[in-house]
Design an enzyme around this catalytic site. Sequence first.
Site, PDB file in Angstrom:
ATOM      1  CE  LYS A 128      85.955  74.200 -41.207  1.00 53.13           C
ATOM      2  NZ  LYS A 128      86.536  74.900 -42.304  1.00 53.13           N
ATOM      3  CB  CYS A 153      81.769  76.117 -44.597  1.00 52.98           C
ATOM      4  SG  CYS A 153      82.857  76.169 -46.015  1.00 52.98           S
TER       5      CYS A 153
END
Length: 416
Positions: free
Chosen positions: A214, A268
């Site tokens: 991720k 993010c």
Amino acid sequence: MSLKFEKICVIGLGYVGLPTAAVFASRGVQVIGVDTNLATVETINQGKVHIVEPDLDIMVNGAVSTGKLQATSTPQTADAYIIAVPTPFKDDHKPDLSFVKDAALSIAPVLEAGALVIIESTCPVGTTDKVSQWLAGARSDLSFPHQAADDADVQISHSPERVLPGKVLLELVRNDRVIGGMSRRCAERTAALYKIAVEGECLLTTAATAELVKLSENAYRDVNIAFANELSLIADKMDINVWEAIELANHHPRVNILQPGPGVGGHCIAVDPWFIADGAPDESPLIQSARKVNDGKPGHVVKQILAAAKESGATTIACLGLAYKANIDDMRESPAVEITAALADAFDGEVLVVEPNSPNLPEALAESEGIKLTDLETALNKAQVIALLVDHQEFKDIDKSRLEGKAVIDTRGIWR
Ligand code: SAJ
């Protein structure tokens, strides 16, 4: 506790947790959504949403009215728990895991043997293992995967969310899902849960690998955007149109340069690469440089806008957009907010702000004198300098004749 997933508890009802809760509820699973913000809980229980995301309002309304989704501020015993809380960084770019820890400890009292705990929040490598240890510290009567692997009473996995804001409901269902189990059994049970809602492939691996996967995805994108942003500085210096240069370069069959912009925002991409840098500081010079290039871009844009204002003798600057990207309301880490705040400090005249997706200024700007939230029409009428900071559809639709005679700084290349 049954091995079926009849009831799940989603902790954190934000940009990821709420859509996840709504999608599972729409598949017939009983979902308890948990959030510490009472206003959020109340809004959802009225069948409404507190965030802007296409079609989410309809899905949440349906899920609440059928009774499949209920929001509350405390977790309940469930077959599975999905943790989707923020993982910000502290001032020194060190990861702040306090929300994940609080979420884990909030489910500890209601956990029963047979439960599955999934961390969806993006995490530094090693976090899933820490969650297992925190839970074991709170519940010595149960065994956890770091102690008993496949034989543990409670299974724990990391399955990072990978959905793109603006397309969350579509990507939640269609994207492939990386599932990192602390043991094989953890991964398999997690895949069984997601298969209720996910049409994409479920790819099983270890928790640590899933954590790095991720972080790598977002760091990859950050590095590539940094390349485009660096090119934009080079092109500005050489008086070349960067958008044209990139478009032409992308005709090469093996070149695909991303788009420059006012900087990289959101919770993010502007955050996650620091988790890699924190875990491997000496091994990540490229990733750290990319962060610095992208973080430096808002300052460059501020200088461009102030220079245009000075040259044109402007008394009013209009900043179009505050969100971190197009057609959403999310202003977290938004370069547009940073630019607007810096302009308010440095510019003597008035700064008008237009954000079609929000009725209010964010906290960072609310106190600034000289900043006024207004509508597009007023801003276009009054300002001599137009700074396009977000490529919202409303701004793409502006008739170009409205910009004539004004100094235009188009950071997204929509009017070139
Ligand atoms: N941006 C550019 N130029 C580009 C593309 C993006 O300047 O060519 C800027 C955007 O304007 C924005 C920032 O980058 O400020 C990030 O936007 P984004 O659309 O690239 O990504 P996010 O942050 O909205 O979502 C990302 C996605 N990750 C990847 O595409 C690898 C998403 O799939 C993740 O789920 C999400 O991060 C997350 O939650 O981690």
